[in-house]
Structure formats: C-alpha cells, structure tokens
Design an enzyme around this catalytic site. Sequence first.
Site, short mmCIF file in Angstrom:
data_model
loop_
_atom_site.label_atom_id
_atom_site.label_comp_id
_atom_site.label_asym_id
_atom_site.label_seq_id
_atom_site.Cartn_x
_atom_site.Cartn_y
_atom_site.Cartn_z
N ARG A 56 86.21 7.91 19.73
CA ARG A 56 86.94 9.11 19.31
C ARG A 56 86.37 9.78 18.07
O ARG A 56 86.18 11.00 18.04
CB ARG A 56 88.42 8.77 18.99
CG ARG A 56 89.33 8.74 20.16
CD ARG A 56 90.37 7.68 19.95
NE ARG A 56 89.70 6.39 19.94
CZ ARG A 56 89.41 5.71 21.06
NH1 ARG A 56 89.82 6.15 22.20
NH2 ARG A 56 88.75 4.56 21.01
N THR A 57 86.14 9.00 17.03
CA THR A 57 85.79 9.62 15.76
C THR A 57 84.43 10.32 15.87
O THR A 57 84.29 11.48 15.48
CB THR A 57 85.77 8.56 14.63
OG1 THR A 57 86.99 7.83 14.69
CG2 THR A 57 85.63 9.22 13.28
N LYS A 85 64.87 -2.24 9.67
CA LYS A 85 63.69 -2.75 8.94
C LYS A 85 64.04 -3.16 7.51
O LYS A 85 63.17 -3.49 6.72
CB LYS A 85 62.60 -1.66 8.89
CG LYS A 85 62.11 -1.21 10.24
CD LYS A 85 61.03 -0.14 10.09
CE LYS A 85 61.36 1.11 10.86
NZ LYS A 85 60.53 2.26 10.51
N ARG A 106 80.20 6.25 9.53
CA ARG A 106 81.00 5.03 9.75
C ARG A 106 80.12 3.84 9.46
O ARG A 106 78.94 3.81 9.84
CB ARG A 106 81.53 4.94 11.17
CG ARG A 106 82.16 3.58 11.46
CD ARG A 106 82.92 3.52 12.73
NE ARG A 106 84.12 4.35 12.67
CZ ARG A 106 85.03 4.42 13.63
NH1 ARG A 106 84.86 3.71 14.73
NH2 ARG A 106 86.09 5.18 13.52
N HIS A 134 90.17 5.14 6.49
CA HIS A 134 89.77 6.03 7.60
C HIS A 134 90.54 7.35 7.40
O HIS A 134 91.48 7.66 8.13
CB HIS A 134 90.10 5.37 8.94
CG HIS A 134 89.44 5.99 10.14
ND1 HIS A 134 88.78 7.21 10.10
CD2 HIS A 134 89.36 5.56 11.43
CE1 HIS A 134 88.32 7.48 11.31
NE2 HIS A 134 88.66 6.50 12.14
N1 CP Z 1 90.57 5.82 16.06
C1 CP Z 1 89.26 5.53 15.98
O1 CP Z 1 88.69 5.42 14.90
O2 CP Z 1 88.65 5.36 17.19
P1 CP Z 1 87.09 5.09 17.40
O3 CP Z 1 86.82 3.71 16.82
O4 CP Z 1 86.87 5.17 18.87
O5 CP Z 1 86.34 6.14 16.63
#
Ligand code: CP
Length: 308
Positions: A56-57, A85, A106, A134
């Site tokens: 999603r993110t 590396k 991320r 998040h």
């Molecule tokens: N909600 C969320 O962070 O989903 P993903 O890990 O799929 O990005």
Amino acid sequence: MKQNILRGRDIISMADFSKEDILYILRVADQVKKSNPNRLLSGCLMGSCFFEPSTRTRLSFEAAMKRLGGDVIGFADSSTTSAKKGETLYDSIKIIGQYVDIIVMRHPVDGSARRAAEATDTPIINAGDGSNQHPTQTLLDLYTIKESQKSIDGIHIALVGDLKYGRTAHSLAQALSHFNVRLYFIAPPSLQIPPHIANHVKAKQVKFSFHEKLDDVLPKLDILYMTRIQEERFSDSMEYNRVKDVFRLTLDQLGAVRPSMRILHPLPRVREIDPSIDATPHAYYFQQAQNGLLVRQAVLSLVLGKIE
Ligand code: CP
C-alpha cells in the site's frame, strides 16, 4: 486556510505535528479530492526508496505522484542497490537527494528516517521506520476516522494487537492525544504499547486503559483499530507462536457493537479479521487504504510547495 506549513519539511514522526497541523493536512486532502488537480506535480521527481517490503504505502505514494503528473524513480528491493555492497544509509540518501525533489523511504531500522533527513536537504517522508513511526499512515487513518464518524473529537477507539512493534499504533496514539478521545490499548502484556507512547498520551490528559481481552470493550467503541502481530520484529519464534493468534475477530463478536462502529486496519491482515466481516457495514479497512492515495497526494503537494 492557513499557509502551507509543510513546504520543504521532513515528515518523520507524528510527535512533530500539532492538532492544527493535522487538521490542516486533512482539509487539504479534502481540497485535493474536490479539485482533482491532475497536473499539479508536473516536473517533480520522487525517489521511492523501500528497504523493506510494502504494497500500500509504496504503490499509493507512487500512484499519488503519477496521478498528479509527477514522476518516480527508486527501488522496492534494496538487494539491487549498493546497500548490498555495504554503502551506508547516510551515503545512499545523500546521493539520491541530489537526483530527486522528495524522498519517500521505508527502512527496517528504528530512527532511520531521522538519520536520512540528516544526510540531505531534500525532504524525507518516513514511510515506516522499523517499529517506530508511520506518520502518513496515521494521517490517512485520521482522515478515515473523520470521514466515517464525522469528527475525531468524542470518539472511543481501541488499538488492538501488536502495540509494541506496530509503528502505526505508535503514530496513531500520539496523534490522537491531541483530540478529545477515549483510548483502549488491547494487547497481550508482552505486546502492550511502549511506555514512551503511553506517557505521551498521559501528558495530554487523554483517558486510556490497558486490556487483554477485546469483547468487554467492543460495545463501547466507535472505531476498532486492528493490527497484525509483526512476525518480522520477533527475535524468538516461540514467543511469536505464543501470541500470533491472540486476536481473531469473527462475525459472531459483532452482535453487540454500535451500528456506526467501523473497523480499521492498516493492512496487511494475516488472520486477525475474518474475511466474512468484509461484507458487513462495519468493515472500513479497504476504504481506509483507498484514502491513502488521496492523503498522500495532499502530503506530496504540500511538501513540494505546490498547494496552499
Ligand atoms: N499499511 C502499510 O504500511 O501497508 P504496506 O506495508 O503494504 O505498505
């Protein structure tokens, strides 16, 4: 509407945002929804740097950028980058920051987003750093709560599941502490919300309580926020096996809930919401994920200074 307070800013932690900031971003998301400004980010380039898996993110950020006329470069598998590396995160981000206008990152390590922001003047959006934060998930969660309940103030909300390692629970609890809400933290003792988050909520004089069982609390709720047990954060697989199925929401548990109660989940779900619930009016998690596109369009437009 107030001036763009996100222009050029890093988005690292919900602890950095006031109630006014949050409501401003949610209003801009509504503005984007109404006006559908499809060339707004034309000429802008986003670096999509995912050192940890995401559906999603990553895809909602990339879709948000492209639907607003912008472009994207990046990676979804860090084993194809020079991190493999031995390049440090600091060096990688310093370089990527020279190529793009904004970086969405991320990373599996807590605090890595703050560390990345030290490496570059290019704005960093934290798309999840380990079990820490998040923030854009929280913004879309708040947008969804407001959409489904008409107001964030006044709601009773339970955060359920892995509150120790679940970064979405940490960010959301901090953000909700700005509002007049009643919070229920429901988790096995070993996975309860960390003391620094509980203390943050306490300092804001928000009423909260700790629980191990969901059923007694369910009838009081406006929002049930389910979370996945974060298998990838456990060092001990036996400990994971002990708690992995502790919450499995089934249709028969919804008999006594408020008709307007909505179930949210940042997703992915594993076993914690039975799919038979998807067809009930209480299921709102797919709408929640859809709202991610809109809220991320608002965040990108604000940080890139293309909207007031
Ligand atoms: N909600 C969320 O962070 O989903 P993903 O890990 O799929 O990005």
